[in-house]
Write a protein that holds these residues in place. Structure first.
Motif: not given
Length: 184
Positions: A106-113, A167-174
């Protein structure tokens, strides 16, 4: 009933505010300041009698702590978002992975946002393409390195598992297309 081996602490919102300001000045890192404030909030919340917690003074003290905690947490998120932005711009996998492993999803996705808000459409598209291509290539290398036909071996392929997960999570986010079910 209180133990005879107890002490009494006298706290005021003003005193707690001064303590928090001094903590901010002396903390070597934002991480340590956030951790110290979190511990203090937990300590005061768990060690104060229910009757005391109902008092306006307690509410004021706790709100003072929460305000300082939120301020420190926001500063920490901003600092980490800046670091993630730099790592993504330069495609430094080790730095991306380090941030990823130090955070919850969740925190990683918050940062990605936060990072995504700073990027234009072309930069987001380029990042999505890079991440998807890296993931596909890593998966292919891991499949080729495996001695078994239907398995992958990141270790044998020289792929850092935490980098792969980041990178898997980054791909999911994007929403990147990676050719794997459930990813992108």
């Amino acid at each position: 009933m209180r133990s005879t081996n107890a002490i009494t602490l006298q706290l005021t919102a003003r005193g707690v505010d001064a303590y928090c300001r001094e903590l901010a000045r002396q903390s070597p890192t934002l991480e340590k300041r956030v951790a110290a404030l979190d511990a203090l909030i937990t300590f005061i919340s768990t060690q104060t009698d229910t009757g005391e917690q109902a008092k306006a003074e307690f509410v004021s003290i706790k709100q003072t702590l929460l305000d300082h905690f939120e301020q420190a947490r926001e500063a920490l998120l901003d600092e980490r978002a800046r670091r993630l932005h730099q790592a993504l711009q330069t495609r430094r996998l080790a730095d991306i992975s380090t941030l990823y492993t130090s955070l919850s999803r969740d925190a990683f996705w918050t940062l990605l946002g936060r990072v995504e808000q700073q990027l234009d459409t072309a930069a987001v598209d380029a990042l999505r393409s890079w991440a998807a291509a890296w993931l596909i290539q890593a998966r292919q290398r891991a499949q080729q390195a495996s001695p078994y036909p239907d398995t992958i071996d990141f270790n044998a392929a020289g792929i850092n598992a935490s980098e792969y997960l980041a990178i898997t999570d980054l791909c999911r986010y994007l929403g990147a297309e990676t050719g794997e079910k459930g990813v992108g």
